[in-house]
Enzyme design. Sequence first.
Site, PDB file in Angstrom:
ATOM      1  N   ARG A  15       0.830  -1.203   0.000  1.00 24.83           N
ATOM      2  CA  ARG A  15       0.000   0.000   0.000  1.00 24.83           C
ATOM      3  C   ARG A  15       0.869   1.260   0.000  1.00 24.83           C
ATOM      4  O   ARG A  15       2.054   1.212   0.256  1.00 24.83           O
ATOM      5  CB  ARG A  15      -0.903   0.028   1.255  1.00 24.83           C
ATOM      6  CG  ARG A  15      -2.048  -0.936   1.221  1.00 24.83           C
ATOM      7  CD  ARG A  15      -2.753  -1.037   2.570  1.00 24.83           C
ATOM      8  NE  ARG A  15      -1.938  -1.720   3.566  1.00 24.83           N
ATOM      9  CZ  ARG A  15      -2.292  -1.926   4.827  1.00 24.83           C
ATOM     10  NH1 ARG A  15      -3.456  -1.478   5.275  1.00 24.83           N
ATOM     11  NH2 ARG A  15      -1.514  -2.588   5.646  1.00 24.83           N
ATOM     12  N   TYR A  94      -0.756   4.150  10.767  1.00 24.88           N
ATOM     13  CA  TYR A  94      -1.110   3.148  11.779  1.00 24.88           C
ATOM     14  C   TYR A  94       0.079   2.977  12.718  1.00 24.88           C
ATOM     15  O   TYR A  94       1.228   2.940  12.273  1.00 24.88           O
ATOM     16  CB  TYR A  94      -1.412   1.784  11.129  1.00 24.88           C
ATOM     17  CG  TYR A  94      -2.750   1.726  10.446  1.00 24.88           C
ATOM     18  CD1 TYR A  94      -3.924   1.906  11.163  1.00 24.88           C
ATOM     19  CD2 TYR A  94      -2.846   1.496   9.089  1.00 24.88           C
ATOM     20  CE1 TYR A  94      -5.168   1.870  10.541  1.00 24.88           C
ATOM     21  CE2 TYR A  94      -4.075   1.455   8.448  1.00 24.88           C
ATOM     22  CZ  TYR A  94      -5.241   1.643   9.189  1.00 24.88           C
ATOM     23  OH  TYR A  94      -6.444   1.608   8.566  1.00 24.88           O
ATOM     24  N   HIS A  96      -0.464   1.147  16.345  1.00 24.01           N
ATOM     25  CA  HIS A  96      -0.700  -0.065  17.157  1.00 24.01           C
ATOM     26  C   HIS A  96       0.333  -0.198  18.275  1.00 24.01           C
ATOM     27  O   HIS A  96       0.938  -1.258  18.457  1.00 24.01           O
ATOM     28  CB  HIS A  96      -0.664  -1.320  16.283  1.00 24.01           C
ATOM     29  CG  HIS A  96      -1.620  -1.304  15.142  1.00 24.01           C
ATOM     30  ND1 HIS A  96      -2.982  -1.352  15.314  1.00 24.01           N
ATOM     31  CD2 HIS A  96      -1.419  -1.244  13.810  1.00 24.01           C
ATOM     32  CE1 HIS A  96      -3.566  -1.331  14.131  1.00 24.01           C
ATOM     33  NE2 HIS A  96      -2.657  -1.247  13.203  1.00 24.01           N
ATOM     34  N   ARG A 203     -24.322  -4.759  19.696  1.00 32.11           N
ATOM     35  CA  ARG A 203     -23.678  -5.182  18.442  1.00 32.11           C
ATOM     36  C   ARG A 203     -24.313  -6.493  17.935  1.00 32.11           C
ATOM     37  O   ARG A 203     -24.565  -6.661  16.736  1.00 32.11           O
ATOM     38  CB  ARG A 203     -22.187  -5.366  18.734  1.00 32.11           C
ATOM     39  CG  ARG A 203     -21.318  -5.452  17.559  1.00 32.11           C
ATOM     40  CD  ARG A 203     -21.405  -4.271  16.627  1.00 32.11           C
ATOM     41  NE  ARG A 203     -20.987  -4.715  15.303  1.00 32.11           N
ATOM     42  CZ  ARG A 203     -21.333  -4.162  14.162  1.00 32.11           C
ATOM     43  NH1 ARG A 203     -22.085  -3.097  14.129  1.00 32.11           N
ATOM     44  NH2 ARG A 203     -20.912  -4.663  13.020  1.00 32.11           N
ATOM     45  N   ALA A 268      -6.633  -9.709  15.099  1.00 27.16           N
ATOM     46  CA  ALA A 268      -6.281  -8.751  16.161  1.00 27.16           C
ATOM     47  C   ALA A 268      -4.790  -8.772  16.501  1.00 27.16           C
ATOM     48  O   ALA A 268      -4.358  -8.130  17.461  1.00 27.16           O
ATOM     49  CB  ALA A 268      -7.113  -9.021  17.409  1.00 27.16           C
ATOM     50  N   LYS A 279       1.626 -15.183  17.207  1.00 25.03           N
ATOM     51  CA  LYS A 279       2.782 -14.271  17.045  1.00 25.03           C
ATOM     52  C   LYS A 279       2.717 -13.726  15.623  1.00 25.03           C
ATOM     53  O   LYS A 279       2.288 -14.433  14.704  1.00 25.03           O
ATOM     54  CB  LYS A 279       4.102 -14.977  17.336  1.00 25.03           C
ATOM     55  CG  LYS A 279       4.355 -16.215  16.503  1.00 25.03           C
ATOM     56  CD  LYS A 279       5.749 -16.757  16.768  1.00 25.03           C
ATOM     57  CE  LYS A 279       6.204 -17.638  15.618  1.00 25.03           C
ATOM     58  NZ  LYS A 279       6.096 -19.017  15.650  1.00 25.03           N
ATOM     59  N   VAL A 298      -1.121 -12.590  10.191  1.00 22.09           N
ATOM     60  CA  VAL A 298      -0.472 -11.529   9.409  1.00 22.09           C
ATOM     61  C   VAL A 298      -0.953 -10.164   9.912  1.00 22.09           C
ATOM     62  O   VAL A 298      -2.160  -9.905   9.978  1.00 22.09           O
ATOM     63  CB  VAL A 298      -0.763 -11.705   7.904  1.00 22.09           C
ATOM     64  CG1 VAL A 298      -0.177 -10.538   7.107  1.00 22.09           C
ATOM     65  CG2 VAL A 298      -0.208 -13.031   7.406  1.00 22.09           C
ATOM     66  N   ASN A 300      -0.452  -7.188   8.630  1.00 27.32           N
ATOM     67  CA  ASN A 300      -0.839  -6.194   7.611  1.00 27.32           C
ATOM     68  C   ASN A 300      -1.568  -6.899   6.466  1.00 27.32           C
ATOM     69  O   ASN A 300      -1.141  -6.838   5.312  1.00 27.32           O
ATOM     70  CB  ASN A 300       0.374  -5.404   7.103  1.00 27.32           C
ATOM     71  CG  ASN A 300       1.427  -6.272   6.437  1.00 27.32           C
ATOM     72  OD1 ASN A 300       1.565  -7.451   6.759  1.00 27.32           O
ATOM     73  ND2 ASN A 300       2.167  -5.698   5.507  1.00 27.32           N
TER      74      ASN A 300
HETATM   75  N1  LIG Z   1      -4.229  -7.895  10.899  1.00 26.58           N
HETATM   76  C1  LIG Z   1      -4.603  -6.909  10.111  1.00 26.58           C
HETATM   77  O1  LIG Z   1      -4.133  -6.751   8.991  1.00 26.58           O
HETATM   78  C2  LIG Z   1      -5.662  -5.973  10.545  1.00 26.58           C
HETATM   79  C3  LIG Z   1      -6.058  -5.999  11.848  1.00 26.58           C
HETATM   80  N2  LIG Z   1      -7.088  -5.228  12.284  1.00 26.58           N
HETATM   81  C4  LIG Z   1      -7.412  -5.359  13.697  1.00 26.58           C
HETATM   82  O2  LIG Z   1      -8.591  -6.115  13.903  1.00 26.58           O
HETATM   83  C5  LIG Z   1      -9.066  -5.835  15.220  1.00 26.58           C
HETATM   84  C6  LIG Z   1     -10.596  -5.600  15.198  1.00 26.58           C
HETATM   85  O3  LIG Z   1     -10.850  -4.363  14.565  1.00 26.58           O
HETATM   86  P1  LIG Z   1     -12.339  -3.820  14.304  1.00 26.58           P
HETATM   87  O4  LIG Z   1     -13.228  -4.913  13.896  1.00 26.58           O
HETATM   88  O5  LIG Z   1     -12.208  -2.631  13.437  1.00 26.58           O
HETATM   89  O6  LIG Z   1     -12.759  -3.329  15.753  1.00 26.58           O
HETATM   90  P2  LIG Z   1     -14.255  -2.999  16.248  1.00 26.58           P
HETATM   91  O7  LIG Z   1     -14.099  -2.043  17.367  1.00 26.58           O
HETATM   92  O8  LIG Z   1     -15.118  -2.628  15.098  1.00 26.58           O
HETATM   93  O9  LIG Z   1     -14.783  -4.393  16.784  1.00 26.58           O
HETATM   94  C7  LIG Z   1     -14.236  -5.029  17.918  1.00 26.58           C
HETATM   95  C8  LIG Z   1     -15.343  -5.799  18.597  1.00 26.58           C
HETATM   96  O10 LIG Z   1     -14.732  -6.627  19.598  1.00 26.58           O
HETATM   97  C9  LIG Z   1     -15.692  -6.718  20.636  1.00 26.58           C
HETATM   98  N3  LIG Z   1     -15.047  -7.270  21.829  1.00 26.58           N
HETATM   99  C10 LIG Z   1     -14.206  -6.664  22.713  1.00 26.58           C
HETATM  100  N4  LIG Z   1     -13.817  -7.551  23.655  1.00 26.58           N
HETATM  101  C11 LIG Z   1     -14.439  -8.729  23.365  1.00 26.58           C
HETATM  102  C12 LIG Z   1     -14.459 -10.028  23.960  1.00 26.58           C
HETATM  103  N5  LIG Z   1     -13.760 -10.290  25.071  1.00 26.58           N
HETATM  104  N6  LIG Z   1     -15.202 -11.002  23.379  1.00 26.58           N
HETATM  105  C13 LIG Z   1     -15.899 -10.749  22.259  1.00 26.58           C
HETATM  106  N7  LIG Z   1     -15.940  -9.532  21.656  1.00 26.58           N
HETATM  107  C14 LIG Z   1     -15.207  -8.551  22.204  1.00 26.58           C
HETATM  108  C15 LIG Z   1     -16.223  -5.308  20.761  1.00 26.58           C
HETATM  109  O11 LIG Z   1     -17.456  -5.272  21.459  1.00 26.58           O
HETATM  110  C16 LIG Z   1     -16.369  -4.908  19.287  1.00 26.58           C
HETATM  111  O12 LIG Z   1     -17.661  -5.182  18.771  1.00 26.58           O
HETATM  112  C17 LIG Z   1      -8.250  -4.634  15.706  1.00 26.58           C
HETATM  113  O13 LIG Z   1      -7.203  -5.076  16.534  1.00 26.58           O
HETATM  114  C18 LIG Z   1      -7.709  -4.062  14.429  1.00 26.58           C
HETATM  115  O14 LIG Z   1      -6.529  -3.292  14.607  1.00 26.58           O
HETATM  116  C19 LIG Z   1      -7.767  -4.387  11.443  1.00 26.58           C
HETATM  117  C20 LIG Z   1      -7.393  -4.301  10.129  1.00 26.58           C
HETATM  118  C21 LIG Z   1      -6.275  -5.055   9.585  1.00 26.58           C
HETATM  119  C1  LIG Z   2      -4.973  -1.828  10.433  1.00 26.75           C
HETATM  120  C2  LIG Z   2      -3.682  -2.352  10.007  1.00 26.75           C
HETATM  121  O1  LIG Z   2      -2.848  -2.678  10.794  1.00 26.75           O
HETATM  122  C3  LIG Z   2      -3.415  -2.493   8.614  1.00 26.75           C
HETATM  123  O2  LIG Z   2      -4.261  -2.146   7.790  1.00 26.75           O
HETATM  124  O3  LIG Z   2      -2.328  -2.970   8.277  1.00 26.75           O
HETATM  125 MG   LIG Z   3       1.096  -3.733  12.721  1.00 25.39          MG
END
Ligand SMILES: NC(=O)C1=CN([C@@H]2O[C@H](COP(=O)(O)OP(=O)(O)OC[C@H]3O[C@@H](n4cnc5c(N)ncnc54)[C@H](O)[C@@H]3O)[C@@H](O)[C@H]2O)C=CC1
Ligand SMILES: CC(=O)C(=O)O
Ligand SMILES: [Mg+2]
Length: 370
Positions: A15, A94, A96, A203, A268, A279, A298, A300
């Site tokens: 990106r 970003y 984190h 939710r 997450a 990890k 992963v 990203n």
């Molecule tokens: N790996 C990657 O490439 C990417 C990772 N992410 C990550 O994904 C994760 C989720 O992001 P979003 O969906 O945007 O967040 P969000 O805030 O829209 O949703 C998170 C949900 O988790 C729920 N929650 C919190 N604790 C909980 C528990 N103990 N049990 C069940 N549900 C629980 C909340 O109520 C909420 O509905 C974040 O850490 C974000 O940074 C986002 C984009 C890319």
């Molecule tokens: C949210 C994030 O970490 C990504 O888009 O890579």
């Molecule tokens: Mg990261």
Amino acid sequence: MKIAVPKEIKNHEYRVALTPTGARELATRGHSVAVQVGAGEGAGFADTDYEAAGARLEADVDTLWGEAELILKVKEPQPEEVARLSRGQTLFTYLHLAAEEKLTRGLMESGATCIAYETVTDRQGGLPLLAPMSTVAGRMAIQAGAHSLEKAQGGSGVLLPGVPGVAPGRVTVIGGGVVGENAARMALGLGAEVSVLDKSIARLEVLDDRYQGRMKTIFSTADAIDEAVRESDLIVGAVLIPGAAAPKLITRAMLADMKPGSVLVDVAIDQGGCFETSKPTTHAEPTYVVDGIVHYCVANMPGAVARTSTQALTNATLPFAIALADKGWKRALADDAHFLPGLNVHDGQITYRAVAEAFDLESVDPARLV
Ligand SMILES: NC(=O)C1=CN([C@@H]2O[C@H](COP(=O)(O)OP(=O)(O)OC[C@H]3O[C@@H](n4cnc5c(N)ncnc54)[C@H](O)[C@@H]3O)[C@@H](O)[C@H]2O)C=CC1
Ligand SMILES: CC(=O)C(=O)O
Ligand SMILES: [Mg+2]
């Protein structure tokens, strides 16, 4: 303002923080936009597209970073990028931080002002600069999980949709926010049996209403997670406590209760991951196996679909980038109560409480700095 757009250097990150369309919006406001040569290539934007938009191309990375007042990026700065940051510069990307103490301390030492996409809020209580990438990652989570279930990847050999006469696979999504809803929606589309766990009844109500009972909505408790662990072929980790390290919801001991070859996709992971055995991995080697369970972690994910992701990301970030460029960070944050929580680090101080708490450090209220 002097704005720099570096080429991303994280593993398999394709990106870029600004499209030529975004460069044009900034350049026509009188800002100087320097784009590193080749920065847009991975997302399908040529250097000539940026030039035509009024940006200047810069081949020398030292000059690019050295001259910048505002740096627009996608991923958290890598160590060599942290070393380039200095006091007086503003970084918008970003971060984190709660998952990365070394990065947090590096940014503090740089003296720079660091604003994170993922902690900017909106009037609806959402995270508008995280949401577009969460949409992408949620949709990709099922592709990644389905692929990981194949035997050659170490998986159990379950085909998520099943076939006539053979039941579909079971998918559980923990966290029914943006990632979770998009993952669940893709899994439904594939014909899997889908459950979503969330701590928020509001939710779950939204999901129940929107999908008319086609996915099971379950209040997230230790019992519900135990059951998901026993019965699921694929579990997607999609929880978030904004800015904070993710809670560990599945421990290593619980892996023994899973069916061999089942798959955990920990979206997450960028906040540290919600499974004890997670990890961070990269697109080069996205999975590994622990106790017979395939892990995909992963950090990203959207980087792999850079064309779609870059456009979606910059649609969301551009108004904020314009505010920073037009007004400077102080007034841009002071004028917008939802932009203000984006401030994570300023001049050696942590300004986001959950990040400070993750490392037992002090935090400063960002409102006192603007
Ligand atoms: N790996 C990657 O490439 C990417 C990772 N992410 C990550 O994904 C994760 C989720 O992001 P979003 O969906 O945007 O967040 P969000 O805030 O829209 O949703 C998170 C949900 O988790 C729920 N929650 C919190 N604790 C909980 C528990 N103990 N049990 C069940 N549900 C629980 C909340 O109520 C909420 O509905 C974040 O850490 C974000 O940074 C986002 C984009 C890319
Ligand atoms: C949210 C994030 O970490 C990504 O888009 O890579
Ligand atoms: Mg990261």
